[in-house]
Design an enzyme around this catalytic site. Structure first.
Site, PDB file in Angstrom:
ATOM      1  N   LEU A  57     -17.398  48.541   4.351  1.00 54.57           N
ATOM      2  CA  LEU A  57     -16.746  47.243   4.518  1.00 54.57           C
ATOM      3  C   LEU A  57     -17.382  46.395   5.620  1.00 54.57           C
ATOM      4  CD1 LEU A  57     -14.471  46.710   2.559  1.00 54.57           C
ATOM      5  CD2 LEU A  57     -12.851  46.862   4.424  1.00 54.57           C
ATOM      6  N   LEU A  78      -8.538  48.059  -0.357  1.00 52.70           N
ATOM      7  CA  LEU A  78      -7.648  49.003   0.321  1.00 52.70           C
ATOM      8  C   LEU A  78      -8.305  49.655   1.533  1.00 52.70           C
ATOM      9  CD1 LEU A  78      -6.156  50.898  -2.777  1.00 52.70           C
ATOM     10  CD2 LEU A  78      -5.528  48.677  -1.837  1.00 52.70           C
ATOM     11  N   SER A 123       0.154  44.604   5.657  1.00 51.40           N
ATOM     12  CA  SER A 123       1.031  45.668   6.150  1.00 51.40           C
ATOM     13  C   SER A 123       2.270  45.145   6.860  1.00 51.40           C
ATOM     14  CB  SER A 123       0.225  46.524   7.139  1.00 51.40           C
ATOM     15  OG  SER A 123       1.077  47.347   7.888  1.00 51.40           O
ATOM     16  N   GLU A 125       3.344  46.424   9.349  1.00 48.38           N
ATOM     17  CA  GLU A 125       3.013  46.552  10.772  1.00 48.38           C
ATOM     18  C   GLU A 125       2.795  45.166  11.385  1.00 48.38           C
ATOM     19  OE1 GLU A 125       3.161  49.507  12.202  1.00 48.38           O
ATOM     20  OE2 GLU A 125       2.186  49.104  14.118  1.00 48.38           O
ATOM     21  N   TYR A 147      -4.528  47.403  15.452  1.00 35.25           N
ATOM     22  CA  TYR A 147      -4.510  47.510  13.982  1.00 35.25           C
ATOM     23  C   TYR A 147      -3.722  46.350  13.376  1.00 35.25           C
ATOM     24  CZ  TYR A 147      -2.800  49.075   9.398  1.00 35.25           C
ATOM     25  OH  TYR A 147      -2.454  49.136   8.067  1.00 35.25           O
TER      26      TYR A 147
HETATM   27  P1  NAP Z   1      -6.059  55.750   4.051  1.00 36.76           P
HETATM   28  O1  NAP Z   1      -5.556  56.930   3.311  1.00 36.76           O
HETATM   29  O2  NAP Z   1      -6.318  55.840   5.514  1.00 36.76           O
HETATM   30  O3  NAP Z   1      -7.425  55.293   3.318  1.00 36.76           O
HETATM   31  C1  NAP Z   1      -8.309  54.400   3.920  1.00 36.76           C
HETATM   32  C2  NAP Z   1      -9.553  54.304   3.060  1.00 36.76           C
HETATM   33  O4  NAP Z   1     -10.467  53.359   3.648  1.00 36.76           O
HETATM   34  C3  NAP Z   1     -10.334  55.614   2.914  1.00 36.76           C
HETATM   35  O5  NAP Z   1     -10.806  55.732   1.590  1.00 36.76           O
HETATM   36  C4  NAP Z   1     -11.505  55.408   3.855  1.00 36.76           C
HETATM   37  O6  NAP Z   1     -12.645  56.145   3.500  1.00 36.76           O
HETATM   38  C5  NAP Z   1     -11.765  53.925   3.644  1.00 36.76           C
HETATM   39  N1  NAP Z   1     -12.561  53.313   4.708  1.00 36.76           N
HETATM   40  C6  NAP Z   1     -12.329  53.336   6.038  1.00 36.76           C
HETATM   41  N2  NAP Z   1     -13.288  52.649   6.684  1.00 36.76           N
HETATM   42  C7  NAP Z   1     -14.142  52.185   5.744  1.00 36.76           C
HETATM   43  C8  NAP Z   1     -15.315  51.407   5.796  1.00 36.76           C
HETATM   44  N3  NAP Z   1     -15.820  50.968   6.957  1.00 36.76           N
HETATM   45  N4  NAP Z   1     -15.949  51.100   4.634  1.00 36.76           N
HETATM   46  C9  NAP Z   1     -15.453  51.545   3.443  1.00 36.76           C
HETATM   47  N5  NAP Z   1     -14.339  52.293   3.346  1.00 36.76           N
HETATM   48  C10 NAP Z   1     -13.688  52.612   4.478  1.00 36.76           C
HETATM   49  O7  NAP Z   1      -5.093  54.498   3.842  1.00 36.76           O
HETATM   50  P2  NAP Z   1      -3.905  54.285   2.767  1.00 36.76           P
HETATM   51  O8  NAP Z   1      -2.652  54.836   3.325  1.00 36.76           O
HETATM   52  O9  NAP Z   1      -4.388  54.690   1.433  1.00 36.76           O
HETATM   53  O10 NAP Z   1      -3.750  52.699   2.832  1.00 36.76           O
HETATM   54  C11 NAP Z   1      -4.552  51.852   2.022  1.00 36.76           C
HETATM   55  C12 NAP Z   1      -4.568  50.463   2.631  1.00 36.76           C
HETATM   56  O11 NAP Z   1      -3.238  49.948   2.729  1.00 36.76           O
HETATM   57  C13 NAP Z   1      -5.133  50.395   4.046  1.00 36.76           C
HETATM   58  O12 NAP Z   1      -5.778  49.156   4.184  1.00 36.76           O
HETATM   59  C14 NAP Z   1      -3.891  50.425   4.920  1.00 36.76           C
HETATM   60  O13 NAP Z   1      -4.152  49.812   6.171  1.00 36.76           O
HETATM   61  C15 NAP Z   1      -2.931  49.609   4.072  1.00 36.76           C
HETATM   62  N6  NAP Z   1      -1.518  49.904   4.237  1.00 36.76           N
HETATM   63  C16 NAP Z   1      -1.075  51.190   4.134  1.00 36.76           C
HETATM   64  C17 NAP Z   1       0.289  51.436   4.229  1.00 36.76           C
HETATM   65  C18 NAP Z   1       0.827  52.841   4.111  1.00 36.76           C
HETATM   66  O14 NAP Z   1       1.984  53.041   4.483  1.00 36.76           O
HETATM   67  N7  NAP Z   1       0.069  53.783   3.574  1.00 36.76           N
HETATM   68  C19 NAP Z   1       1.193  50.369   4.429  1.00 36.76           C
HETATM   69  C20 NAP Z   1       0.684  49.074   4.505  1.00 36.76           C
HETATM   70  C21 NAP Z   1      -0.659  48.839   4.393  1.00 36.76           C
HETATM   71  P3  NAP Z   1     -12.945  57.636   4.072  1.00 36.76           P
HETATM   72  O15 NAP Z   1     -12.331  58.563   3.053  1.00 36.76           O
HETATM   73  O16 NAP Z   1     -14.423  57.675   4.111  1.00 36.76           O
HETATM   74  O17 NAP Z   1     -12.283  57.730   5.403  1.00 36.76           O
HETATM   75  N1  GDD Z   2       1.512  59.475  13.801  1.00 32.07           N
HETATM   76  C1  GDD Z   2       2.540  59.893  14.535  1.00 32.07           C
HETATM   77  N2  GDD Z   2       2.494  61.130  15.113  1.00 32.07           N
HETATM   78  N3  GDD Z   2       3.613  59.068  14.670  1.00 32.07           N
HETATM   79  C2  GDD Z   2       4.659  59.534  15.383  1.00 32.07           C
HETATM   80  C3  GDD Z   2       4.678  60.783  15.981  1.00 32.07           C
HETATM   81  C4  GDD Z   2       3.534  61.638  15.859  1.00 32.07           C
HETATM   82  O1  GDD Z   2       3.467  62.743  16.372  1.00 32.07           O
HETATM   83  N4  GDD Z   2       5.876  60.947  16.597  1.00 32.07           N
HETATM   84  C5  GDD Z   2       6.569  59.841  16.386  1.00 32.07           C
HETATM   85  N5  GDD Z   2       5.845  58.963  15.652  1.00 32.07           N
HETATM   86  C6  GDD Z   2       6.258  57.606  15.271  1.00 32.07           C
HETATM   87  C7  GDD Z   2       5.254  56.514  15.656  1.00 32.07           C
HETATM   88  O2  GDD Z   2       5.372  56.199  17.044  1.00 32.07           O
HETATM   89  C8  GDD Z   2       5.705  55.399  14.726  1.00 32.07           C
HETATM   90  O3  GDD Z   2       6.773  54.698  15.284  1.00 32.07           O
HETATM   91  C9  GDD Z   2       6.219  56.147  13.486  1.00 32.07           C
HETATM   92  O4  GDD Z   2       6.344  57.536  13.870  1.00 32.07           O
HETATM   93  C10 GDD Z   2       5.328  56.053  12.264  1.00 32.07           C
HETATM   94  O5  GDD Z   2       3.993  56.374  12.634  1.00 32.07           O
HETATM   95  P1  GDD Z   2       2.835  56.598  11.531  1.00 32.07           P
HETATM   96  O6  GDD Z   2       3.285  57.557  10.514  1.00 32.07           O
HETATM   97  O7  GDD Z   2       1.582  56.887  12.281  1.00 32.07           O
HETATM   98  O8  GDD Z   2       2.773  55.201  10.776  1.00 32.07           O
HETATM   99  P2  GDD Z   2       2.806  53.688  11.296  1.00 32.07           P
HETATM  100  O9  GDD Z   2       4.158  53.143  10.948  1.00 32.07           O
HETATM  101  O10 GDD Z   2       2.337  53.558  12.678  1.00 32.07           O
HETATM  102  O11 GDD Z   2       1.703  53.008  10.365  1.00 32.07           O
HETATM  103  C11 GDD Z   2       1.663  53.267   8.960  1.00 32.07           C
HETATM  104  O12 GDD Z   2       2.416  52.307   8.262  1.00 32.07           O
HETATM  105  C12 GDD Z   2       1.927  50.973   8.352  1.00 32.07           C
HETATM  106  C13 GDD Z   2       2.886  50.098   7.555  1.00 32.07           C
HETATM  107  O13 GDD Z   2       3.986  49.756   8.326  1.00 32.07           O
HETATM  108  C14 GDD Z   2       0.182  53.258   8.529  1.00 32.07           C
HETATM  109  O14 GDD Z   2       0.083  53.692   7.206  1.00 32.07           O
HETATM  110  C15 GDD Z   2      -0.410  51.879   8.599  1.00 32.07           C
HETATM  111  O15 GDD Z   2      -1.732  51.881   8.048  1.00 32.07           O
HETATM  112  C16 GDD Z   2       0.506  50.939   7.799  1.00 32.07           C
HETATM  113  O16 GDD Z   2      -0.001  49.629   7.825  1.00 32.07           O
END
Ligand code: NAP
Ligand code: GDD
Length: 329
Positions: A57, A78, A123, A125, A147
């Protein structure tokens, strides 16, 4: 046959979205960055059905090439440095991938295939220190991490390309969504993996940070359907996708431990190392617009999600345990 280009295809969402599009008869192109050890864990079962394109990216030339090769009808962006905690230790890499990477992808599409439909993974977030509850499309952003700041940029540049160039660009503001394919450092997966290890006698404690944080957690398999629906509409738009329920980390922990007959208080240790410099205390989404316009709805409940993840981790670890025993004997 429709053609889709997915970035972040090896991640949690990329794997579920690929499955969905393959089922719908799409030709799926997956952008994959080069790593010293290939990581196909989430897509192993569909690896041969995806056309792989090398790219990153942060490298516009590689994205232009990817769009030229794939000639996509739809692009799902993504890829991201998606772990909030890491964004404080790697703020510049996070900005380059999660913020500027979006402009790189939009530019590649604008230059090579401007009529392709574009989905940006925004997100919840971005709502950060929330200014209203529940949060909806019109709620102002107040990002609380490098982020989240990067995601706000990615969101607005997507809106801007739609308004400046007339591109069919949509931003999905997705609340937290989880699954057995979630990365091990995210709290839900860390908990279900920890519960499984404790249950199987492989660990005796689980170290966590802030248990009071509240999140609106859904199932990733449900959320990728919303991404696809957004690109099937007559007009491009932005949508919140959420369950409309919020739970504390503590509630998640309680359900996961009690599901396997354990009391979480006997095993969970609070550890300062996992407390963030700035926290997002509460996320709760209102996805009325998505329900009404896309006809989207969640299918997996919070409790079902926790249990699905615990079951999957117990199964995975049991298998690797018996494999080890088999190798020893
Ligand atoms: P994820 O499991 O962390 O996957 C991230 C992907 O991005 C992986 O395939 C990673 O590849 C790839 N990537 C990272 N850096 C890159 C780069 N420089 N060039 C090309 N590819 C790269 O994330 P996810 O949970 O599936 O989330 C997908 C998207 O939705 C992300 O943008 C995330 O921020 C957003 N999002 C997620 C959530 C959630 O709750 N899951 C909520 C809101 C938004 P590698 O396998 O090589 O690391
Ligand atoms: N990771 C992590 N590890 N989080 C913890 C822990 C721990 O040991 N203990 C407590 N938490 C709390 C974090 O402080 C946060 O408030 C919450 O658990 C969720 O943390 P994560 O699961 O790391 O997710 P996130 O909410 O920070 O971010 C995820 O959701 C976003 C959408 O709202 C990620 O998927 C982001 O990429 C995504 O955008």
């Amino acid at each position: 046959m429709k053609r889709a280009l997915i970035t972040g295809v090896t991640g949690q969402d990329g794997s579920y979205l690929s499955e969905l599009l393959l089922e719908k008869g799409y030709k799926v192109f997956g952008l994959r960055r080069r790593t010293s050890t290939p990581n196909f864990e989430n897509v192993e079962h569909i690896k041969d059905q995806i056309e792989w394109i090398d790219g990153d990216l942060t490298d516009l030339a590689s994205l232009i090439r990817a769009v030229e090769i794939s000639q996509p009808d739809e692009v799902y962006n993504l890829a991201a440095q998606s772990f909030v905690a890491t964004s404080w230790s790697q703020p510049i890499a996070t900005a380059q991938i999660t913020a500027l990477g979006v402009t790189n992808m939009l530019e590649a599409v604008r230059l090579v295939k401007p009529d392709a439909r574009f989905y940006q993974a925004s997100s919840s977030e971005m709502f950060g220190k929330v200014v209203e509850t529940p949060q909806k499309e019109t709620t102002p952003f107040y990002p609380r991490s490098p982020y989240a700041v990067a995601k706000v940029y990615g969101h607005w540049i997507t809106v801007n390309y739609r308004e400046s160039f007339g591109m069919f660009a949509c931003s999905g503001i997705l609340f937290n969504h989880e699954s057995p394919r979630r990365g091990l450092e995210f709290v839900t997966r860390k908990v279900t993996d920890g519960v499984a290890r404790i249950k199987l006698g492989l660990a005796n404690e689980l170290r966590l940070g802030n248990l009071d944080a509240k999140r609106d957690w859904g199932f990733a398999g449900d959320y990728v359907k919303a991404m696809w629906l957004m690109l099937q509409q007559d007009e491009p738009d932005d949508y919140v996708i959420a369950t409309g329920e919020t739970h504390t980390v503590r509630e998640f922990v309680e359900i996961a431990f009690s599901y396997v007959g354990l009391d979480w208080k006997d095993y969970v240790v609070q550890d300062e190392r996992f407390i963030r410099p700035a926290e997002v205390d509460l996320l709760l989404g209102d996805c009325t617009k998505a329900k009404e316009k896309l006809g989207w709805k969640q299918e997996v409940s919070f409790e079902e999600l926790v249990k699905m993840m615990v079951d999957a981790d117990i199964e995975r670890l049991s298998k690797s345990q018996s494999k080890m025993l088999y190798n020893v004997t």
